[in-house]
Design a protein around this motif. Structure first.
Motif, short mmCIF file in Angstrom:
data_model
loop_
_atom_site.label_atom_id
_atom_site.label_comp_id
_atom_site.label_asym_id
_atom_site.label_seq_id
_atom_site.Cartn_x
_atom_site.Cartn_y
_atom_site.Cartn_z
N LEU A 154 46.68 -2.40 -19.51
CA LEU A 154 45.88 -1.59 -18.60
C LEU A 154 45.90 -0.12 -18.99
CD1 LEU A 154 46.76 -3.28 -15.20
CD2 LEU A 154 44.57 -3.39 -16.41
N ASP B 102 43.13 2.61 -22.22
CA ASP B 102 41.97 3.01 -21.43
C ASP B 102 40.63 2.63 -22.05
OD1 ASP B 102 43.65 4.14 -19.54
OD2 ASP B 102 43.61 6.11 -20.49
N TYR C 99 40.15 -1.20 -22.23
CA TYR C 99 39.90 -1.65 -20.86
C TYR C 99 38.45 -1.33 -20.46
CZ TYR C 99 39.79 -1.12 -15.74
OH TYR C 99 39.44 -1.17 -14.41
N ALA C 100 38.02 -0.10 -20.70
CA ALA C 100 36.68 0.31 -20.28
C ALA C 100 35.61 -0.49 -21.00
CB ALA C 100 36.49 1.81 -20.55
N TRP D 211 35.51 -4.08 -19.41
CA TRP D 211 35.00 -4.15 -18.04
C TRP D 211 33.59 -3.57 -17.93
CZ3 TRP D 211 36.99 -6.92 -14.10
CH2 TRP D 211 38.26 -7.46 -14.31
N LEU E 188 34.97 4.37 -16.09
CA LEU E 188 35.93 3.32 -16.43
C LEU E 188 37.09 3.86 -17.26
CD1 LEU E 188 33.49 0.37 -17.21
CD2 LEU E 188 34.84 0.74 -15.13
N THR E 189 36.80 4.71 -18.22
CA THR E 189 37.90 5.26 -19.02
C THR E 189 38.81 6.14 -18.17
OG1 THR E 189 36.45 7.07 -19.75
CG2 THR E 189 36.67 5.17 -21.22
N ASN F 50 39.31 5.59 -15.02
CA ASN F 50 39.78 4.78 -13.89
C ASN F 50 39.46 5.48 -12.56
OD1 ASN F 50 40.93 2.49 -12.67
ND2 ASN F 50 42.92 3.48 -12.50
N LYS F 51 38.20 5.85 -12.42
CA LYS F 51 37.76 6.57 -11.22
C LYS F 51 38.02 5.71 -9.98
CE LYS F 51 34.16 9.06 -11.69
NZ LYS F 51 32.75 9.41 -12.02
N ASP G 173 42.41 2.03 -6.41
CA ASP G 173 42.70 2.03 -7.84
C ASP G 173 42.53 0.60 -8.36
OD1 ASP G 173 43.99 1.90 -10.37
OD2 ASP G 173 45.21 3.64 -9.87
N LYS H 18 42.79 -0.64 -11.38
CA LYS H 18 43.84 -1.08 -12.31
C LYS H 18 45.09 -1.53 -11.56
CE LYS H 18 42.72 1.38 -16.57
NZ LYS H 18 43.22 2.28 -17.63
#
Length: 809
Positions: free
Chosen positions: A213, A216, A219-220, A223, A256-257, A259-260, A440, A442
């Motif tokens: 996770l 970054d 993950y981005a 997703w 996404l990067t 994790n807003k 959050d 994540k």
């Protein structure tokens, strides 16, 4: 076991159970009326004559007290068809009246042959279940067997109440592959497989989840697929050519990067602070005449209901829904929040003589002011959607996350959130935990993935039947993007450039510090000799940029006091109307080898003469590492004649172009560019060392056959069934064949100690395990003495065709 020399026979498993392509049957308008008229009196609602109910799909498949009425495997032999088609009055159903007409029997036959498609959540008589609105704190049951994790405590209690066994733990290789694919969409490398197997620490699974996770960018870019489907965002197709649709790609990638937090994420979509996130609520402006249910206002209501609340408002956009409780006026009330004109209500495309009043679906939380301007109404809606007491908002998202990791929703299907969950406690716990952790995403993924039930052995599906009873994780198929990414990982045959208009990765602060702002602020001759351009003045600025190759990455920035629209090669790219916010622009999908025309349509604002200026700079990196730079300067030209383009095209430019005026920038202009420009451009300056991901490319034939949607509509669950098209494309499709041929050539160039080493490497990378002895022998026989591209491509294909590869297990 795979017999590789006979690899062509391995498609057998693919071809089994493939449903043929039947003409579409309209369930609501063709099947429901037949069942209601001829069967409803005895077999729907509370009526179960002969122990047989047709009230919902599950009841229909369950059959009568004498046995099944429908055979899903051989629908043409179903007892139902025999009964409704009989000419014997003692046998025929229904026993009263003239019975079904030949056309009606034909529709039922076609419906059964097509797999009994049934609208999610529909029943002739709905159960008296209404999901709670507000969040609920859940008291955790006592731990069992030493399992203290909150998710395990709730699942253990559920399984005990259902008298079901708890699945045992998955082995390390299975868990490692599952976590990689679920969380970042990539296969673990053979080195990662070996390191994980050697790690004897008791917390290694927890550390793995957190490490994944923390990646970054990986993950981005994984997703991104999920959110593009759910927000119907794409890089080409319907609406983009005509200018009737806007992307949110860069905003989504950055969200996404970073994790807003999901509440902020949602507010920026519903009440966009900038143009970057506006495309979602604006929907698709279809060309020509459209039905009342396809206007952008109704699309808005349907989209936010489905994406954020798991509510299907499509039926209620045409008439009062007979799937659930939503009414036509409620759909139109939601649509009126977005509308900038009086919105007349239509029922089945016919006006009813009423005008919609802007309103929110759950007035218990508050209401929008229908008299407020649209921007204010949207802000009020965003606040109500993310209201701390709106538990439906958080439940919908965590249910989607559970489905992605566990293969089945707590409420299923995902967009039937009016349906009772199999565990209300688990759903409410995850939703409340999500909220308490600041929305959050994540952290919610970590909460699920660190539970022992996520790490348990997967439970095989029961012949594809949709069983709501939870028994453990279900195997789920790789998405089209996961499959393609995995093939590229194995073969090293990924393309070199992306097509999504995004800046990949995160800016390297050291690189950002090294970037200089080279551009000059420019305008027309109305700014010459210190003059101030008139308010509302609109001019055209242009230059031509010649490149000897199409760039692999191209990052630009632009800003203007007051507003600009940028065109590249006659196509509109981006707009900006706030000089305080420098606009980042990804141009690699817009630039080509040869001449590129860069045009900015710029406009001054204000109500009196005032300073005006435009700034532009682009940094491009070629596939071989070379860089090219372009900036606004005295070489540009301007014209006072604005073109009359349409639908996203620039249109013909005038012939009255002259040299631009370089203007002295205001200090605040310079400060904005110097502060914001380098971090944006740094992404284009960073080496393109990451493998290109399928989520950053436009869909191709292989991805479409593997289930990637065209995203004209919101998709929250891709089909899990195998299609004939997919089987054929995997068998001999050009794209996969070409990729495997290239991959085989790449692998033969590597240095291997033996063919067996290559075989073990492929198995470790593809399946996160070593080959069994029989598999090793069969592969060695196929490859022969010398590692040659053709048999190696056959071996790779055979591995890819295994269900073990194509599923997350």
């Amino acid at each position: 076991m795979i017999a590789f020399p006979r690899f062509a026979l391995q498609l057998g498993w693919l071809l089994l159970g493939i449903a043929p392509a039947f003409a579409t049957v309209d369930f609501h308008h063709q099947i429901v009326p037949i069942l209601r008229q001829h069967c409803g009196e005895c077999h729907t609602g509370d009526h179960r004559k002969g122990g047989f109910s047709m009230n919902d799909r599950a009841a229909l498949l369950q059959g009568s007290e004498n046995g099944p009425v429908i055979d899903p495997d051989r629908p043409e032999t179903s007892l139902l068809l025999e009964l409704i088609g009989s000419t014997d009055p003692d046998v025929r159903m229904p026993p009263k009246g003239p019975g079904l007409s030949p056309d009606e029997i034909g529709l039922i036959r076609q419906w059964l042959a097509g797999g009994l498609p049934w609208e999610a959540g529909f029943a002739f008589k709905k159960a008296a279940y209404e999901p709670p609105l507000k969040p609920r704190d859940v008291t955790l049951p006592p731990a069992a067997g030493g399992r203290e994790h909150p998710v395990d405590r709730l699942v253990d209690a559920y399984l005990a109440a259902q008298k079901l066994p708890r699945p045992g733990p998955a082995d390390d290789g299975t868990f490692l592959r599952r976590a990689h694919l679920d969380l970042i969409g990539l296969l673990p490398t053979p080195e990662e497989v070996a390191a994980f197997e050697k790690d004897s620490a008791t917390d290694k699974r927890l550390r793995l989840v957190r490490d994944l996770l923390a990646r970054d960018v990986d993950y981005a870019e994984h997703w991104l697929t999920f959110w593009n489907d759910l927000l119907r965002n794409d890089y080409g197709g319907t609406g983009f050519i005509t200018g009737g649709r806007k992307q949110i790609s860069q905003w989504l990638y950055e969200s996404l990067t970073e994790n807003k937090p999901f509440d902020q994420f949602t507010r920026e979509l519903l009440a966009p602070p900038t143009e970057a996130s506006r495309g979602f609520i604006e929907g698709i402006k279809w060309r020509g005449e459209v039905s009342a249910g396809q206007t952008v206002e109704i699309q808005f209501a349907q989209s936010i209901g489905q994406s954020f609340l798991g509510i299907n408002l499509k039926c209620a956009s045409c008439h009062d829904s007979f799937i659930d409780r939503w009414k036509l006026d409620e759909s139109y009330g939601l649509a009126a929040i977005y509308s900038d004109r009086p919105l007349e209500i239509h029922r089945c495309d016919k006006p009813v003589g009423r005008t919609a009043r802007a309103s929110w679906l759950f007035p218990e939380l508050g209401q929008v002011n229908p008299a407020a301007p649209r921007a204010e109404r949207l802000s009020q809606l965003a606040a109500l959607m993310t209201h701390p007491q709106n538990g439906r908002f958080s439940r919908t998202l965590v249910n989607r996350l559970w489905h992605r990791l566990m293969g089945h929703g707590i409420v299923h299907p995902l967009d039937a959130m009016q349906t009772e969950p199999w565990s209300a406690d688990l759903l409410d716990y995850l939703a409340r935990d999500f909220q308490q952790n600041g929305y959050d995403i994540k952290k919610s993924l970590e909460r699920i993935a660190t539970s022992e039930i996520y790490q348990a052995r997967s439970i095989p599906t029961d012949g594809g039947k949709d069983d709501a009873t939870f028994r453990g994780p279900k195997p789920h198929r790789l998405t089209a993007e996961q499959f393609v990414d995995s093939v590229w990982q194995l073969t090293g045959a990924a393309p070199t450039g992306i097509q999504a208009p995004v800046f990949r990765g995160k800016a390297d602060p050291a690189v950002a510090k090294s970037i200089r702002m080279l551009g000059q602020w420019i305008w027309g001759d109305s700014a010459a000799a210190g003059k101030l351009p008139a308010p509302g003045e609109t001019i055209v600025l242009r230059t031509t940029w010649t490149l000897d190759a199409a760039p692999a990455l191209a990052t630009a920035i632009a800003t203007c006091d007051n507003g600009f629209t940028l065109y590249v090669n006659n196509k509109r790219v981006v707009e900006g109307d706030n000089w305080e916010r420098v606009t980042p622009i990804a141009l690699q999908d817009r630039l080509k080898a040869g001449e590129n025309q860069i045009v900015a349509l710029v406009q001054n604002g204000g109500d009196r003469p005032n300073p005006a200026g435009f700034y532009f700079q682009v940094l491009a990196r070629m596939a071989d590492g070379r860089e090219a730079v372009l900036q606004s300067d005295a070489t540009w030209q301007f014209s006072p004649s604005a073109p009359k383009g349409r639908e996203g095209n620039l249109g013909a430019l005038g012939k009255d172009f002259k040299a631009v005026t370089v203007v002295t920038p205001l200090p605040v202009w310079t400060e904005a560019v110097n502060r914001q420009g380098p971090p944006h451009l740094a992404r284009g300056a960073s080496p393109a060392s990451r493998m290109v991901r399928a989520s950053l490319l436009k869909s191709d034939f292989l991805m479409r056959s593997l289930g990637r949607p065209n995203r004209d509509q919101i998709v929250s669950m891709r089909p899990d069934e195998l299609t004939t098209l997919e089987a054929l494309d995997l068998s001999n499709g050009e794209i996969l064949t070409r990729t495997l041929e290239q991959g085989a050539r790449n692998l033969t160039r590597r240095t291997w100690g033996s063919n067996a080493e290559c075989i073990r490497w492929v198995y470790a990378h593809a399946l996160a395990r070593a080959p069994q002895e029989a598999e090793l022998d069969a592969a060695a026989e196929l490859l022969g003495e010398t590692l040659a591209p053709e048999p190696l491509a056959d071996f790779l294909w055979a591995v890819l065709m295994q269900p073990e590869f194509q599923y997350v297990r």
